[in-house]
Scaffold this motif. Structure first.
Motif, PDB file in Angstrom:
ATOM      1  N   LYS A   1     -15.928  -0.207   8.631  1.00 36.26           N
ATOM      2  CA  LYS A   1     -15.813   1.162   9.145  1.00 36.26           C
ATOM      3  C   LYS A   1     -14.362   1.468   9.520  1.00 36.26           C
ATOM      4  N   LEU A   2     -13.709   0.510  10.148  1.00 43.54           N
ATOM      5  CA  LEU A   2     -12.298   0.694  10.500  1.00 43.54           C
ATOM      6  C   LEU A   2     -11.434   0.839   9.249  1.00 43.54           C
ATOM      7  N   ALA A   3     -11.766   0.076   8.208  1.00 40.36           N
ATOM      8  CA  ALA A   3     -11.028   0.191   6.950  1.00 40.36           C
ATOM      9  C   ALA A   3     -11.213   1.578   6.343  1.00 40.36           C
ATOM     10  N   VAL A   4     -12.442   2.095   6.396  1.00 37.15           N
ATOM     11  CA  VAL A   4     -12.708   3.444   5.889  1.00 37.15           C
ATOM     12  C   VAL A   4     -11.872   4.471   6.649  1.00 37.15           C
ATOM     13  N   LEU A   5     -11.835   4.355   7.967  1.00 42.11           N
ATOM     14  CA  LEU A   5     -11.057   5.298   8.780  1.00 42.11           C
ATOM     15  C   LEU A   5      -9.564   5.202   8.440  1.00 42.11           C
ATOM     16  N   TRP A   6      -9.071   3.988   8.251  1.00 43.79           N
ATOM     17  CA  TRP A   6      -7.660   3.816   7.924  1.00 43.79           C
ATOM     18  C   TRP A   6      -7.313   4.446   6.585  1.00 43.79           C
ATOM     19  N   PHE A   7      -8.124   4.218   5.580  1.00 47.58           N
ATOM     20  CA  PHE A   7      -7.790   4.741   4.252  1.00 47.58           C
ATOM     21  C   PHE A   7      -8.067   6.243   4.149  1.00 47.58           C
ATOM     22  N   ILE A   8      -8.992   6.760   4.953  1.00 50.91           N
ATOM     23  CA  ILE A   8      -9.150   8.218   5.026  1.00 50.91           C
ATOM     24  C   ILE A   8      -7.899   8.835   5.641  1.00 50.91           C
ATOM     25  N   LEU A   9      -7.420   8.235   6.736  1.00 53.18           N
ATOM     26  CA  LEU A   9      -6.206   8.727   7.380  1.00 53.18           C
ATOM     27  C   LEU A   9      -5.016   8.635   6.432  1.00 53.18           C
ATOM     28  N   SER A  10      -4.866   7.478   5.779  1.00 52.37           N
ATOM     29  CA  SER A  10      -3.759   7.292   4.845  1.00 52.37           C
ATOM     30  C   SER A  10      -3.831   8.283   3.689  1.00 52.37           C
ATOM     31  N   GLY A  11      -5.028   8.412   3.109  1.00 51.00           N
ATOM     32  CA  GLY A  11      -5.190   9.314   1.982  1.00 51.00           C
ATOM     33  C   GLY A  11      -4.852  10.751   2.335  1.00 51.00           C
TER      34      GLY A  11
ATOM     35  N   SER B   1      -2.041  -1.324  -0.539  1.00 50.58           N
ATOM     36  CA  SER B   1      -1.361  -1.852   0.641  1.00 50.58           C
ATOM     37  C   SER B   1       0.046  -2.330   0.302  1.00 50.58           C
ATOM     38  N   LEU B   2       0.186  -3.021  -0.816  1.00 49.32           N
ATOM     39  CA  LEU B   2       1.510  -3.486  -1.228  1.00 49.32           C
ATOM     40  C   LEU B   2       2.431  -2.307  -1.531  1.00 49.32           C
ATOM     41  N   GLY B   3       1.872  -1.262  -2.157  1.00 47.70           N
ATOM     42  CA  GLY B   3       2.665  -0.067  -2.445  1.00 47.70           C
ATOM     43  C   GLY B   3       3.153   0.607  -1.181  1.00 47.70           C
ATOM     44  N   GLN B   4       2.296   0.676  -0.160  1.00 46.27           N
ATOM     45  CA  GLN B   4       2.688   1.284   1.114  1.00 46.27           C
ATOM     46  C   GLN B   4       3.796   0.481   1.778  1.00 46.27           C
ATOM     47  N   ILE B   5       3.641  -0.840   1.784  1.00 47.71           N
ATOM     48  CA  ILE B   5       4.651  -1.704   2.404  1.00 47.71           C
ATOM     49  C   ILE B   5       5.983  -1.594   1.665  1.00 47.71           C
ATOM     50  N   TYR B   6       5.928  -1.650   0.352  1.00 42.92           N
ATOM     51  CA  TYR B   6       7.145  -1.589  -0.465  1.00 42.92           C
ATOM     52  C   TYR B   6       7.892  -0.269  -0.248  1.00 42.92           C
ATOM     53  N   GLY B   7       7.158   0.837  -0.250  1.00 43.75           N
ATOM     54  CA  GLY B   7       7.785   2.131  -0.036  1.00 43.75           C
ATOM     55  C   GLY B   7       8.438   2.240   1.330  1.00 43.75           C
ATOM     56  N   ASP B   8       7.765   1.711   2.353  1.00 42.81           N
ATOM     57  CA  ASP B   8       8.299   1.763   3.711  1.00 42.81           C
ATOM     58  C   ASP B   8       9.559   0.919   3.856  1.00 42.81           C
ATOM     59  N   ILE B   9       9.547  -0.271   3.256  1.00 45.76           N
ATOM     60  CA  ILE B   9      10.725  -1.142   3.335  1.00 45.76           C
ATOM     61  C   ILE B   9      11.915  -0.486   2.650  1.00 45.76           C
ATOM     62  N   LEU B  10      11.696   0.118   1.487  1.00 45.50           N
ATOM     63  CA  LEU B  10      12.780   0.825   0.808  1.00 45.50           C
ATOM     64  C   LEU B  10      13.263   2.017   1.636  1.00 45.50           C
ATOM     65  N   TYR B  11      12.332   2.694   2.295  1.00 46.64           N
ATOM     66  CA  TYR B  11      12.685   3.837   3.144  1.00 46.64           C
ATOM     67  C   TYR B  11      13.630   3.400   4.252  1.00 46.64           C
ATOM     68  N   TYR B  12      13.264   2.319   4.938  1.00 48.36           N
ATOM     69  CA  TYR B  12      14.136   1.784   5.976  1.00 48.36           C
ATOM     70  C   TYR B  12      15.473   1.321   5.381  1.00 48.36           C
TER      71      TYR B  12
ATOM     72  N   TRP C   1       2.787   1.834   8.854  1.00 42.37           N
ATOM     73  CA  TRP C   1       2.425   1.643   7.442  1.00 42.37           C
ATOM     74  C   TRP C   1       3.027   0.360   6.860  1.00 42.37           C
ATOM     75  N   ILE C   2       3.527  -0.494   7.721  1.00 36.71           N
ATOM     76  CA  ILE C   2       3.854  -1.864   7.340  1.00 36.71           C
ATOM     77  C   ILE C   2       2.862  -2.821   7.984  1.00 36.71           C
ATOM     78  N   VAL C   3       2.597  -2.615   9.277  1.00 38.27           N
ATOM     79  CA  VAL C   3       1.732  -3.530  10.028  1.00 38.27           C
ATOM     80  C   VAL C   3       0.294  -3.506   9.518  1.00 38.27           C
ATOM     81  N   ILE C   4      -0.326  -2.323   9.460  1.00 37.87           N
ATOM     82  CA  ILE C   4      -1.741  -2.246   9.071  1.00 37.87           C
ATOM     83  C   ILE C   4      -1.943  -2.592   7.595  1.00 37.87           C
ATOM     84  N   PRO C   5      -1.141  -2.065   6.663  1.00 33.30           N
ATOM     85  CA  PRO C   5      -1.293  -2.502   5.267  1.00 33.30           C
ATOM     86  C   PRO C   5      -1.085  -4.008   5.096  1.00 33.30           C
ATOM     87  N   SER C   6      -0.226  -4.622   5.912  1.00 31.99           N
ATOM     88  CA  SER C   6      -0.037  -6.074   5.821  1.00 31.99           C
ATOM     89  C   SER C   6      -1.338  -6.805   6.143  1.00 31.99           C
TER      90      SER C   6
END
Length: 232
Positions: free
Chosen positions: A64-74, A156-167, A200-205
């Motif tokens: 259920k928590l995963a569903v909430l996270w990916f709904i929020l992310s989406g 999840s890897l895409g989210q982490i990769y994008g965030d790291i490049l952003y920083y 978007w680094i911590v939770i996707p990790s």
């Protein structure tokens, strides 16, 4: 709209020489913007939880928590970040709700008001790929599909990769080129720039590790079964 705003001046963003043609100051207060934004997401998550509890009452709490996270992310990827992609050329004078939210956030990163090539490309990929795929992941979780974990790894890897490049791109400009996109107040750096993206680094990790672990165990189990059959 005055002549000064048509010329891109004055504005509160860094670097101070950034040209923000047609800039208009927000007419919503910060508490109103943040409160409405938080209330909107709370409503979306609340409705999602009610629907999931009704359709899948026996679903594990972790799922259920995963569903909430990916709904929020989406929703954030597709609608909020998608808004930026579509409207990136008119962010400085934008006065609608999402536009004013982006202008508030841009006090920590003015690249969102100048159609910065990296930010635009990164957000386009995020909106087009990770937004819809996050919603697809919700369906796969609810349906118990075996495709959940391969897709969860990708998103999840895409989210982490994008965030790291952003920083990394921002920090490179700051330390190598002496160019800062964030106002000097600590609030903008730590609350807006750092914390709101670090999520978007911590939770996707966590979900990346979960899916890699489950996939690894499944492959090991399959290998054991395959070897056992060969020895018979």
């Amino acid at each position: 709209m005055t002549n000064s705003t048509l010329a891109g001046l004055p504005h509160p963003y860094y670097p101070i020489e950034a040209q923000l043609v047609g800039y208009l100051a927000n007419d919503w207060s910060v508490p109103t913007l943040v409160g409405a934004f938080a209330a909107g997401w709370a409503g979306i998550l609340g409705v999602t939880l009610m629907i999931v509890s009704s359709l899948r009452p026996n679903l594990r709490t972790a799922d259920k928590l995963a569903v909430l996270w990916f709904i929020l992310s989406g929703a954030i990827h597709l609608f909020f970040e998608g808004y930026f992609v579509v409207n990136h050329t008119r962010m400085a004078p934008a006065q609608d709700f999402f536009g004013q939210l982006w202008k508030e956030y841009s006090l920590s990163d003015s690249r969102y008001l100048t159609s910065d090539p990296f930010v635009l490309c990164m957000e386009t990929i995020t909106a087009i790929c990770w937004g819809p795929l996050s919603f697809l992941l919700v369906y796969l979780i609810l349906s118990g599909s075996s495709l959940r974990h391969p897709l969860q790894i990708i998103v999840s890897l895409g989210q982490i990769y994008g965030d790291i490049l952003y920083y990394a791109t921002s920090m490179f400009d700051h330390y190598y080129n002496g160019l800062s996109y964030c106002r000097p107040e600590a609030y903008y750096f730590w609350c807006y720039y750092f914390f709101m993206n670090f999520i978007w680094i911590v939770i996707p990790s966590h979900y990346l590790w979960e899916s890699v672990s489950i996939t690894s165990r499944a492959i090991k189990s399959l290998d054991v079964t395959s070897k056992s059959r060969k020895t018979k």
